[in-house]
Design a protein around this motif. Structure first.
Motif, PDB file in Angstrom:
ATOM      1  N   ILE A   2      25.845  13.872  54.195  1.00  0.00           N
ATOM      2  CA  ILE A   2      25.440  12.511  53.861  1.00  0.00           C
ATOM      3  C   ILE A   2      23.937  12.495  53.616  1.00  0.00           C
ATOM      4  N   VAL A   3      23.544  11.853  52.526  1.00  0.00           N
ATOM      5  CA  VAL A   3      22.130  11.710  52.170  1.00  0.00           C
ATOM      6  C   VAL A   3      21.747  10.243  52.316  1.00  0.00           C
ATOM      7  N   SER A   4      20.606   9.994  52.944  1.00  0.00           N
ATOM      8  CA  SER A   4      20.093   8.639  53.134  1.00  0.00           C
ATOM      9  C   SER A   4      18.770   8.490  52.401  1.00  0.00           C
ATOM     10  N   MET A   5      18.475   7.278  51.945  1.00  0.00           N
ATOM     11  CA  MET A   5      17.186   6.970  51.324  1.00  0.00           C
ATOM     12  C   MET A   5      17.054   5.465  51.191  1.00  0.00           C
ATOM     13  N   LYS A   6      15.840   5.015  50.872  1.00  0.00           N
ATOM     14  CA  LYS A   6      15.567   3.583  50.723  1.00  0.00           C
ATOM     15  C   LYS A   6      15.010   3.329  49.328  1.00  0.00           C
ATOM     16  N   PHE A   7      15.395   2.196  48.742  1.00  0.00           N
ATOM     17  CA  PHE A   7      14.857   1.746  47.463  1.00  0.00           C
ATOM     18  C   PHE A   7      14.163   0.413  47.703  1.00  0.00           C
ATOM     19  N   ASP A   8      12.922   0.270  47.231  1.00  0.00           N
ATOM     20  CA  ASP A   8      12.225  -1.003  47.333  1.00  0.00           C
ATOM     21  C   ASP A   8      11.223  -1.122  46.199  1.00  0.00           C
ATOM     22  N   GLU A   9      10.411  -2.186  46.236  1.00  0.00           N
ATOM     23  CA  GLU A   9       9.476  -2.506  45.157  1.00  0.00           C
ATOM     24  C   GLU A   9      10.201  -2.531  43.810  1.00  0.00           C
ATOM     25  N   VAL A  10      11.402  -3.089  43.815  1.00  0.00           N
ATOM     26  CA  VAL A  10      12.244  -3.130  42.623  1.00  0.00           C
ATOM     27  C   VAL A  10      11.805  -4.299  41.746  1.00  0.00           C
ATOM     28  N   ARG A  21      12.896  -4.590  38.471  1.00  0.00           N
ATOM     29  CA  ARG A  21      13.991  -4.834  37.516  1.00  0.00           C
ATOM     30  C   ARG A  21      15.261  -4.261  38.131  1.00  0.00           C
ATOM     31  N   PRO A  22      16.364  -4.991  38.118  1.00  0.00           N
ATOM     32  CA  PRO A  22      17.607  -4.451  38.675  1.00  0.00           C
ATOM     33  C   PRO A  22      17.949  -3.113  38.020  1.00  0.00           C
ATOM     34  N   ASP A  23      18.522  -2.217  38.791  1.00  0.00           N
ATOM     35  CA  ASP A  23      18.843  -0.893  38.275  1.00  0.00           C
ATOM     36  C   ASP A  23      20.088  -0.371  38.976  1.00  0.00           C
ATOM     37  N   ARG A  24      20.521   0.810  38.561  1.00  0.00           N
ATOM     38  CA  ARG A  24      21.662   1.488  39.184  1.00  0.00           C
ATOM     39  C   ARG A  24      21.324   2.963  39.297  1.00  0.00           C
ATOM     40  N   LEU A  25      21.632   3.534  40.465  1.00  0.00           N
ATOM     41  CA  LEU A  25      21.586   4.989  40.615  1.00  0.00           C
ATOM     42  C   LEU A  25      22.893   5.491  40.031  1.00  0.00           C
ATOM     43  N   ILE A  26      22.817   6.294  38.961  1.00  0.00           N
ATOM     44  CA  ILE A  26      24.037   6.715  38.268  1.00  0.00           C
ATOM     45  C   ILE A  26      24.258   8.221  38.282  1.00  0.00           C
ATOM     46  N   GLY A  27      23.323   8.973  38.832  1.00  0.00           N
ATOM     47  CA  GLY A  27      23.524  10.412  38.886  1.00  0.00           C
ATOM     48  C   GLY A  27      22.623  11.082  39.902  1.00  0.00           C
ATOM     49  N   PRO A  61      34.446   8.065  43.851  1.00  0.00           N
ATOM     50  CA  PRO A  61      34.250   9.493  43.574  1.00  0.00           C
ATOM     51  C   PRO A  61      33.102   9.795  42.603  1.00  0.00           C
ATOM     52  N   THR A  62      32.336   8.774  42.249  1.00  0.00           N
ATOM     53  CA  THR A  62      31.189   8.964  41.361  1.00  0.00           C
ATOM     54  C   THR A  62      29.965   8.325  42.004  1.00  0.00           C
ATOM     55  N   VAL A  63      28.826   8.499  41.373  1.00  0.00           N
ATOM     56  CA  VAL A  63      27.605   7.842  41.827  1.00  0.00           C
ATOM     57  C   VAL A  63      27.355   6.661  40.903  1.00  0.00           C
ATOM     58  N   ASP A  64      27.424   5.462  41.457  1.00  0.00           N
ATOM     59  CA  ASP A  64      27.156   4.229  40.725  1.00  0.00           C
ATOM     60  C   ASP A  64      26.767   3.184  41.765  1.00  0.00           C
ATOM     61  N   PHE A  65      25.470   3.163  42.101  1.00  0.00           N
ATOM     62  CA  PHE A  65      24.974   2.317  43.184  1.00  0.00           C
ATOM     63  C   PHE A  65      24.018   1.273  42.632  1.00  0.00           C
ATOM     64  N   GLU A  66      24.362   0.000  42.820  1.00  0.00           N
ATOM     65  CA  GLU A  66      23.540  -1.097  42.322  1.00  0.00           C
ATOM     66  C   GLU A  66      22.307  -1.295  43.194  1.00  0.00           C
ATOM     67  N   THR A 116      19.061  10.069  38.860  1.00  0.00           N
ATOM     68  CA  THR A 116      19.099   9.457  37.539  1.00  0.00           C
ATOM     69  C   THR A 116      19.446   7.982  37.679  1.00  0.00           C
ATOM     70  N   PHE A 117      18.602   7.140  37.075  1.00  0.00           N
ATOM     71  CA  PHE A 117      18.780   5.693  37.123  1.00  0.00           C
ATOM     72  C   PHE A 117      19.109   5.171  35.732  1.00  0.00           C
ATOM     73  N   GLU A 118      19.878   4.088  35.674  1.00  0.00           N
ATOM     74  CA  GLU A 118      20.274   3.494  34.403  1.00  0.00           C
ATOM     75  C   GLU A 118      19.053   3.059  33.591  1.00  0.00           C
ATOM     76  N   HIS A 119      18.077   2.411  34.226  1.00  0.00           N
ATOM     77  CA  HIS A 119      16.890   1.927  33.521  1.00  0.00           C
ATOM     78  C   HIS A 119      15.630   2.709  33.877  1.00  0.00           C
ATOM     79  N   GLY A 120      15.546   3.229  35.083  1.00  0.00           N
ATOM     80  CA  GLY A 120      14.337   3.898  35.565  1.00  0.00           C
ATOM     81  C   GLY A 120      14.214   5.350  35.146  1.00  0.00           C
TER      82      GLY A 120
END
Length: 148
Positions: free
Chosen positions: A54-62, A64-70, A88-93, A129-133
């Motif tokens: 299991i991998v943990s991390m934090k996202f902040d100072e956002v 623009r909305p984004d998604r972690l996709i890879g 079974p995939t990576v798709d995190f809002e 990999t992020f959808e917008h970032g």
């Protein structure tokens, strides 16, 4: 009492102070996409023969909305989401203006098909990999083990 100020010493002290103000502070374990900050990607050390972690991390100072996709790393064959938003995939809002976590006690990122045991105090390259970032290079830190 007469105070004597050594000009050269005063100049050195002034330059040193000025240099510290110009140099940005070091930020350990922080990585930046165009629209957000990723803080401290980490996992626990694994036992020999473990196939996932299991991998943990934090996202902040956002900004623009984004998604972690890879997620890619040399230590595993793949990645998926586990916990509340298991899939079974990576798709995190990642919503704008909110601190969001991937962690053991909620939704988490699971690296699958581990190629070798992960040892305490090691770091491994991690590509997020992020959808917008876009793509962000980071380090996966291996913290203490918890074997039961």
């Amino acid at each position: 009492m007469h105070r004597f100020i050594h000009r050269r010493g005063a100049l050195r002290a002034g330059l040193a102070l000025g240099a510290t103000l110009l140099v940005p502070s070091a930020r350990a374990c922080e990585y930046f996409a165009d629209n957000l900050r990723i803080t401290h990607p980490w996992c626990r050390a694994t036992a020999p023969g473990a196939t996932s972690v299991i991998v943990s991390m934090k996202f902040d100072e956002v900004t623009r909305p984004d998604r972690l996709i890879g997620v890619e790393t040399m230590v595993a064959e793949g990645a998926e989401l586990g916990g509340r938003l298991s899939r079974p995939t990576v798709d995190f809002e990642i919503p704008e203006g909110v601190e969001t976590h991937l962690g053991e006690h909620g939704t988490y990122l699971r690296l699958t098909g581990l190629k070798f045991p992960l040892e305490v105090a090691r770091t491994y390259p991690l590509k997020l990999t992020f959808e917008h970032g876009g793509v962000v290079g980071a380090n996966l830190n291996v913290d203490y083990a918890r074997f039961f």
